[in-house]
Write a protein that holds these residues in place. Structure first.
Motif, PDB file in Angstrom:
ATOM      1  N   SER A  19      -2.496   2.246   6.791  1.00 34.62           N
ATOM      2  CA  SER A  19      -1.506   1.262   6.332  1.00 34.62           C
ATOM      3  C   SER A  19      -2.019  -0.167   6.496  1.00 34.62           C
ATOM      4  N   SER A  22      -4.523  -0.855   3.778  1.00 38.96           N
ATOM      5  CA  SER A  22      -3.955  -0.972   2.434  1.00 38.96           C
ATOM      6  C   SER A  22      -3.191  -2.271   2.216  1.00 38.96           C
ATOM      7  N   LEU A  23      -3.148  -3.159   3.217  1.00 42.80           N
ATOM      8  CA  LEU A  23      -2.415  -4.414   3.060  1.00 42.80           C
ATOM      9  C   LEU A  23      -2.962  -5.262   1.917  1.00 42.80           C
ATOM     10  N   GLN A  24      -4.273  -5.275   1.755  1.00 38.21           N
ATOM     11  CA  GLN A  24      -4.888  -6.113   0.733  1.00 38.21           C
ATOM     12  C   GLN A  24      -4.680  -5.580  -0.679  1.00 38.21           C
ATOM     13  N   TYR A  25      -4.203  -4.328  -0.794  1.00 33.80           N
ATOM     14  CA  TYR A  25      -3.999  -3.745  -2.110  1.00 33.80           C
ATOM     15  C   TYR A  25      -2.519  -3.653  -2.499  1.00 33.80           C
ATOM     16  N   SER A  26      -1.626  -4.099  -1.650  1.00 37.65           N
ATOM     17  CA  SER A  26      -0.196  -3.954  -1.880  1.00 37.65           C
ATOM     18  C   SER A  26       0.428  -5.309  -2.232  1.00 37.65           C
ATOM     19  N   ILE A  27       1.203  -5.329  -3.322  1.00 34.41           N
ATOM     20  CA  ILE A  27       1.943  -6.535  -3.691  1.00 34.41           C
ATOM     21  C   ILE A  27       3.123  -6.751  -2.743  1.00 34.41           C
ATOM     22  N   TYR A  28       3.754  -5.662  -2.339  1.00 34.60           N
ATOM     23  CA  TYR A  28       4.892  -5.745  -1.427  1.00 34.60           C
ATOM     24  C   TYR A  28       4.478  -6.318  -0.078  1.00 34.60           C
ATOM     25  N   ALA A  29       3.228  -6.037   0.349  1.00 36.64           N
ATOM     26  CA  ALA A  29       2.765  -6.506   1.655  1.00 36.64           C
ATOM     27  C   ALA A  29       2.515  -8.004   1.686  1.00 36.64           C
ATOM     28  N   ARG A  33       4.651  -7.813   5.386  1.00 38.05           N
ATOM     29  CA  ARG A  33       3.513  -7.107   5.977  1.00 38.05           C
ATOM     30  C   ARG A  33       3.959  -6.089   7.021  1.00 38.05           C
ATOM     31  N   HIS A  36       5.790  -3.183   5.451  1.00 30.98           N
ATOM     32  CA  HIS A  36       4.837  -2.329   4.735  1.00 30.98           C
ATOM     33  C   HIS A  36       4.112  -1.391   5.691  1.00 30.98           C
ATOM     34  N   THR A  40       4.880   2.577   5.465  1.00 31.53           N
ATOM     35  CA  THR A  40       3.734   3.388   5.059  1.00 31.53           C
ATOM     36  C   THR A  40       3.318   4.345   6.178  1.00 31.53           C
TER      37      THR A  40
END
Length: 328
Positions: A19, A22-29, A33, A36, A40
């Motif tokens: 998780s 994947s922060l750098q790939y999530s718009i929601y994050a 953060r 997310h 996740t």
């Protein structure tokens, strides 16, 4: 229960790691953060523990190791893409590619035979049973005690293909940690254990490390099996011929187990490392794909375990009838 808590701990650590990665790939994050990471991680842990429950259910039902079967199904589904690439590559030049196809088919058969040998190979230790008589002589008071000589099978590879899976996950761990923390230590360790580059070290370091861990995980005995077998033999009024019951039996069985697992681990490590080298060579001469001979080892081992469990499952009704007949 301890294994469940241990699985839960590993699942939580792995879920938090993935998780965060994947922060750098999530718009929601971008704006949430913490949420997310929590959401996740929760979903990943829930999926992991659900899969663990399914694997345990399959194992308890008597149809082999559930985890191996699920991994085997995943590997088989991936072979469809590999087959499509091979057919696309050889579609226009089948006549000139037949030596390659025959060579790959021959290697495939040899790897399969090696996997069968490693999975089915065992050393048989004969036993002597005392204290019961055959049904034909049960009514005779002076009939001698009948000695039966079955055997205890000490498999050269009792854990199946689990050492391959454990080693693969262990050697992939530095790459995951390097992608998350970006520290020089993990980056250097990632490069050293990367067989596709020589920046951190020679590719042979990876293969030697792989062979070593496969060998170690095969000979490792966490359950103290010789002691359990010795206690079980005493309860059944059985013994190993020419070996005294008790400590002498434990020492003898420990020696046999160490010997069989040593040669089994050596054979499995050589077979698995050779499969990795063949995959690397085929990936170089092909268009970035290989047959996956290491996956072949896992598939063959899982199928053999499934067949063995199915045969034992079919024997159980007949065995229950025999036990009821003799009042057991």
């Amino acid at each position: 229960m301890f294994r469940w808590w241990l699985s839960l701990g590993f699942a939580i650590v792995a879920a938090c790691t993935v998780s965060c990665y994947s922060l750098q790939y999530s718009i929601y994050a971008a704006s949430h953060r913490v949420k997310h990471v929590i959401l996740t991680s929760f979903l990943l842990v829930l999926g992991a523990m659900s899969t663990t429950w399914i694997c345990d259910t399959i194992t308890e039902s008597g149809f082999g190791h559930g985890s191996s079967l699920i991994i085997c199904v995943g590997i088989l589904t991936g072979y469809t893409n590999t087959l499509h690439k091979m057919l696309t590559q050889f579609s226009g030049n089948v006549c000139t590619s037949w030596p390659y196809i025959l060579g790959v088919a021959g290697i495939f058969m040899m790897v399969t035979m090696g996997a069968v040998l490693v999975t089915e190979g065992c050393r048989k230790i004969k036993l002597q049973y005392y204290g019961f008589k055959l049904a034909s002589s049960a009514g005779k008071e002076n009939s001698p005690v009948t000695e039966v000589e079955p055997y205890i099978p000490f498999n050269i590879n009792p854990t199946g293909m689990q050492p391959l899976l454990t080693t693969s996950y262990l050697l992939a761990f530095p790459s995951i940690m390097a992608s998350i923390f970006r520290s020089p230590f993990w980056e250097n360790l990632k490069e050293i254990l990367n067989p596709m580059t020589s920046v951190g070290g020679s590719p042979w370091i990876y293969y030697l490390t792989y062979a070593f861990f496969v060998f170690v995980f095969n000979i490792f005995d966490i359950a103290n099996l010789p002691k359990e077998i010795s206690d079980y033999l005493n309860k059944m009024s059985a013994r190993v011929p020419k070996i005294k019951p008790g400590r002498a039996t434990v020492d003898y069985l420990t020696k046999i187990q160490t010997s069989t697992r040593f040669w089994g681990g050596l054979l499995l490590s050589l077979l698995a490392t050779s499969s990795l080298l063949l995959d690397r060579y085929l990936r170089q001469i092909n268009e970035g794909f290989s047959i996956g001979f290491t996956s072949v080892l896992i598939i063959v081992g899982s199928i053999i375990e499934l067949r063995r469990s199915y045969q034992a499952y079919n024997v159980m009704p007949a065995l229950s009838k025999v036990l009821k007949r003799y009042g057991a």
